[in-house]
Design a protein around this motif. Sequence first.
Motif, mmCIF file in Angstrom:
data_model
loop_
_atom_site.group_PDB
_atom_site.id
_atom_site.type_symbol
_atom_site.label_atom_id
_atom_site.label_comp_id
_atom_site.label_asym_id
_atom_site.label_seq_id
_atom_site.Cartn_x
_atom_site.Cartn_y
_atom_site.Cartn_z
ATOM 1 N N PRO A 194 2.980 -0.359 -6.080
ATOM 2 C CA PRO A 194 1.656 0.258 -6.203
ATOM 3 C C PRO A 194 0.705 -0.617 -7.019
ATOM 4 N N GLY A 233 -0.727 4.609 -0.166
ATOM 5 C CA GLY A 233 -1.729 4.860 0.878
ATOM 6 C C GLY A 233 -3.111 4.333 0.561
ATOM 7 N N GLY A 234 -3.205 3.431 -0.408
ATOM 8 C CA GLY A 234 -4.493 2.861 -0.783
ATOM 9 C C GLY A 234 -5.237 2.270 0.405
ATOM 10 N N ILE A 235 -4.497 1.713 1.343
ATOM 11 C CA ILE A 235 -5.101 1.092 2.530
ATOM 12 C C ILE A 235 -6.052 2.053 3.234
ATOM 13 N N GLN A 255 1.302 6.090 -15.039
ATOM 14 C CA GLN A 255 1.709 7.211 -14.178
ATOM 15 C C GLN A 255 2.663 6.724 -13.074
ATOM 16 N N ASN A 256 2.343 5.583 -12.491
ATOM 17 C CA ASN A 256 3.138 5.081 -11.363
ATOM 18 C C ASN A 256 4.524 4.614 -11.795
ATOM 19 N N SER A 309 -2.653 -0.928 -9.322
ATOM 20 C CA SER A 309 -3.664 -0.249 -10.120
ATOM 21 C C SER A 309 -4.172 -1.201 -11.184
ATOM 22 N N ILE A 310 -5.445 -1.014 -11.540
ATOM 23 C CA ILE A 310 -6.000 -1.781 -12.661
ATOM 24 C C ILE A 310 -6.277 -0.847 -13.842
ATOM 25 N N ALA A 350 0.739 10.493 -6.214
ATOM 26 C CA ALA A 350 1.248 9.115 -6.287
ATOM 27 C C ALA A 350 2.698 9.114 -6.771
ATOM 28 N N SER A 368 0.847 -1.200 0.000
ATOM 29 C CA SER A 368 0.000 0.000 0.000
ATOM 30 C C SER A 368 0.882 1.248 0.000
ATOM 31 N N PRO A 369 1.822 1.311 -0.939
ATOM 32 C CA PRO A 369 2.869 2.337 -0.882
ATOM 33 C C PRO A 369 2.357 3.753 -1.104
ATOM 34 N N TYR A 413 -9.260 2.202 1.191
ATOM 35 C CA TYR A 413 -10.017 0.961 1.351
ATOM 36 C C TYR A 413 -10.748 1.003 2.698
ATOM 37 N N ARG A 419 -3.144 5.012 -14.808
ATOM 38 C CA ARG A 419 -2.484 5.098 -13.497
ATOM 39 C C ARG A 419 -1.303 4.117 -13.399
HETATM 40 P P1 A2P Z 1 -7.047 1.787 -9.264
HETATM 41 O O1 A2P Z 1 -6.662 0.319 -9.254
HETATM 42 O O2 A2P Z 1 -8.452 2.023 -9.703
HETATM 43 O O3 A2P Z 1 -6.044 2.644 -9.996
HETATM 44 P P2 A2P Z 1 -1.956 1.084 -2.855
HETATM 45 O O4 A2P Z 1 -1.129 0.319 -3.842
HETATM 46 O O5 A2P Z 1 -1.181 2.085 -2.060
HETATM 47 O O6 A2P Z 1 -2.792 0.184 -1.969
HETATM 48 O O7 A2P Z 1 -3.006 1.965 -3.680
HETATM 49 C C1 A2P Z 1 -3.897 1.362 -4.553
HETATM 50 C C2 A2P Z 1 -5.136 2.218 -4.693
HETATM 51 O O8 A2P Z 1 -4.792 3.482 -5.266
HETATM 52 C C3 A2P Z 1 -6.148 1.604 -5.594
HETATM 53 O O9 A2P Z 1 -7.422 1.964 -5.125
HETATM 54 C C4 A2P Z 1 -5.849 2.232 -6.943
HETATM 55 O O10 A2P Z 1 -7.031 2.274 -7.719
HETATM 56 C C5 A2P Z 1 -5.399 3.628 -6.557
HETATM 57 N N1 A2P Z 1 -4.336 4.175 -7.431
HETATM 58 C C6 A2P Z 1 -3.312 3.522 -8.007
HETATM 59 N N2 A2P Z 1 -2.503 4.368 -8.651
HETATM 60 C C7 A2P Z 1 -3.031 5.603 -8.507
HETATM 61 C C8 A2P Z 1 -2.657 6.902 -8.942
HETATM 62 N N3 A2P Z 1 -1.571 7.086 -9.674
HETATM 63 N N4 A2P Z 1 -3.460 7.928 -8.590
HETATM 64 C C9 A2P Z 1 -4.574 7.752 -7.838
HETATM 65 N N5 A2P Z 1 -4.963 6.551 -7.379
HETATM 66 C C10 A2P Z 1 -4.210 5.492 -7.699
#
Ligand code: A2P
Length: 290
Positions: free
Chosen positions: A237, A191-193, A247-248, A239-240, A221, A188-189, A196, A244
């Motif tokens: 990180p 902050g996705g946690i 971007q990451n 993402s689906i 991010a 959760s690098p 959620y 993004r």
């Molecule tokens: P999504 O899969 O729809 O992109 P973490 O890895 O810290 O747990 O964060 C994952 C969460 O952050 C997921 O909900 C993901 O959604 C979202 N996320 C991933 N990359 C980005 C980004 N560059 N900007 C905003 N949200 C992001």
Amino acid sequence: MSPTVAFNSGVTMPAIGLGVFQTAPEETVAAVQTALELGYRHIDTAAAYLNEREVGEGLRRSGVPREEVFIETKVWVTDYGYEQTLHAFEKSAKKLGVEQLDLLLLHQPLTAKFERTIQAYKALEKLLSDGAVRAIGVSNLVPARLDALLAETDIVPAVNQIELHPYNIRAELQAKNTAHGIVTQAWSPIGGIRSYNGEPTNPLNDPTIRAIGKGYGKSNAQVILRWHIQQGRSAIPKSINAERIAQNFNVFDFELTNDELARVDALDTGDTLDIDNLDTESFGIVIDEA
Ligand code: A2P
């Protein structure tokens, strides 16, 4: 291309990988394929994410040669124990469609039954010495648990993968990892946690991080991932979303100053999910045969 981090054994791993925690199986193939086409060369999964087969399928569909991709997965707690963990490797490798894993972790400690965690780790040591895996490690081990593991095993883990983002920087645990030559890998690098968990604020909408990013034309991010890299960590990180995912991975063309790194560190709230005391065996997750 992602910079790499080097393990105590000399094996290297791309610092940035794609995470697939909470990525549904039907979304995983496309996410992995997209990431690999964009230049990612590291995927982090786990038996308990129930998407190892789809990670393997994404890898094959991408056309990127297997040996160019660093594949990391984790043994779930219900498979802990010496023989069970040896078998867990077979299950994961078969589902992923690979013969050798680049990194195999224990997903978390079974704190109340720590001896089974130790036996599982001894199985990882055996897999390493047999060449079935290139590196072994742990996840979610707090300092006391790491000490207990180190006291009873021979090979220092290459990695300790822990919850770590700007609102939870785990300074003591990071220092502990570093003291033992263990790479800290952030789950959760970005902050996705926190989203959620329905928290109103998270690092992805933090104003301090936004102000830093503005100077570089980068998103929150991207600033956060840069912060991880510059402090020597690996980050995975999730993402689906293709945009993004891209971007990451677009975080290798700018450099934060020491002052900016310190400003991100200062956002720490110390609020950590207490996995050490979770009864994860009762989650009901079943790791099926390959
Ligand atoms: P999504 O899969 O729809 O992109 P973490 O890895 O810290 O747990 O964060 C994952 C969460 O952050 C997921 O909900 C993901 O959604 C979202 N996320 C991933 N990359 C980005 C980004 N560059 N900007 C905003 N949200 C992001």
